[in-house]
Motif scaffolding. Structure first.
Motif, PDB file in Angstrom:
ATOM      1  N   ALA A  57      55.981  19.750  13.883  1.00 60.02           N
ATOM      2  CA  ALA A  57      57.337  19.578  13.352  1.00 60.02           C
ATOM      3  C   ALA A  57      57.577  18.128  12.925  1.00 60.02           C
ATOM      4  CB  ALA A  57      58.361  20.008  14.390  1.00 60.02           C
ATOM      5  N   GLU A  58      57.030  17.175  13.651  1.00 56.87           N
ATOM      6  CA  GLU A  58      57.204  15.761  13.288  1.00 56.87           C
ATOM      7  C   GLU A  58      56.518  15.447  11.958  1.00 56.87           C
ATOM      8  OE1 GLU A  58      58.321  11.832  13.179  1.00 56.87           O
ATOM      9  OE2 GLU A  58      59.141  13.531  14.273  1.00 56.87           O
ATOM     10  N   GLN A  60      56.017  17.598   9.565  1.00 56.31           N
ATOM     11  CA  GLN A  60      56.839  18.260   8.548  1.00 56.31           C
ATOM     12  C   GLN A  60      58.069  17.423   8.229  1.00 56.31           C
ATOM     13  OE1 GLN A  60      57.722  22.194   9.963  1.00 56.31           O
ATOM     14  NE2 GLN A  60      55.579  22.836   9.918  1.00 56.31           N
ATOM     15  N   ARG A  61      58.689  16.874   9.260  1.00 54.38           N
ATOM     16  CA  ARG A  61      59.882  16.039   9.058  1.00 54.38           C
ATOM     17  C   ARG A  61      59.545  14.794   8.247  1.00 54.38           C
ATOM     18  NH1 ARG A  61      61.977  11.730  10.342  1.00 54.38           N
ATOM     19  NH2 ARG A  61      60.450  11.107  11.886  1.00 54.38           N
ATOM     20  N   ARG A  62      58.416  14.141   8.591  1.00 55.11           N
ATOM     21  CA  ARG A  62      58.014  12.919   7.875  1.00 55.11           C
ATOM     22  C   ARG A  62      57.659  13.211   6.425  1.00 55.11           C
ATOM     23  NH1 ARG A  62      53.555   9.867  11.023  1.00 55.11           N
ATOM     24  NH2 ARG A  62      52.866  11.994  11.235  1.00 55.11           N
ATOM     25  N   GLY A  64      58.877  15.671   4.592  1.00 59.79           N
ATOM     26  CA  GLY A  64      60.132  15.971   3.919  1.00 59.79           C
ATOM     27  C   GLY A  64      60.045  17.173   2.993  1.00 59.79           C
ATOM     28  N   ASN A  65      61.105  17.316   2.184  1.00 55.30           N
ATOM     29  CA  ASN A  65      61.213  18.424   1.256  1.00 55.30           C
ATOM     30  C   ASN A  65      61.487  17.904  -0.142  1.00 55.30           C
ATOM     31  OD1 ASN A  65      61.098  20.808   3.082  1.00 55.30           O
ATOM     32  ND2 ASN A  65      62.850  19.765   4.003  1.00 55.30           N
ATOM     33  N   PRO A  70      58.842  22.466   0.131  1.00 56.85           N
ATOM     34  CA  PRO A  70      58.561  21.436   1.142  1.00 56.85           C
ATOM     35  C   PRO A  70      57.289  20.665   0.786  1.00 56.85           C
ATOM     36  CG  PRO A  70      58.012  23.612   1.984  1.00 56.85           C
ATOM     37  CD  PRO A  70      58.670  23.818   0.655  1.00 56.85           C
ATOM     38  N   TRP A  72      55.362  19.429   2.943  1.00 61.06           N
ATOM     39  CA  TRP A  72      54.393  19.668   4.022  1.00 61.06           C
ATOM     40  C   TRP A  72      53.611  20.964   3.828  1.00 61.06           C
ATOM     41  CZ3 TRP A  72      55.624  24.104   6.593  1.00 61.06           C
ATOM     42  CH2 TRP A  72      56.952  24.520   6.556  1.00 61.06           C
TER      43      TRP A  72
END
Length: 113
Positions: A57-58, A60-62, A64-65, A70, A72
């Protein structure tokens, strides 16, 4: 982890393209893509590519979209399948504006990609 989310539908009996796998290096990712490409003809449905996703999840967050997808998750297209068919006839149609358009007729065949 995203991998656990992907494994859940398969555990419940849903049909999935291929068993998800966790890869640590780009070489492992490419090997997995090659394995899935090799299974392509044996799958009960057609595929034209593979999606590689960040698991954590980290990560994916870094990543971004973007505005449409997305960052990621990256799609990797497989080589197109080439098949030979027989051209049976060609019909010529004249449209209302005078444009001549051809309409070929061939043996039915299924193809993906």
């Amino acid at each position: 982890m995203h991998l656990a989310l992907l494994e859940r539908p398969a555990a419940l009996g849903a049909t999935t393209a291929a068993a998800p796998a966790w890869c640590e290096t780009l070489e492992q990712v490419q090997e997995r893509i090659d394995v899935i490409a090799g299974l392509r003809g044996d799958l009960p449905f057609g595929i034209d590519g593979v999606v590689v996703k960040a698991d954590a999840a980290e990560d994916q967050r870094r990543a971004g979209n973007g505005s449409r997808a997305p960052r990621w998750a990256v799609a990797r297209r497989l080589a197109a399948e080439h098949k030979v068919t027989r051209l049976l006839t060609v019909e010529w149609n004249v449209g209302r504006t005078g444009i001549i358009a051809r309409a070929p007729s061939s043996n039915p065949s299924s193809s993906t990609g």
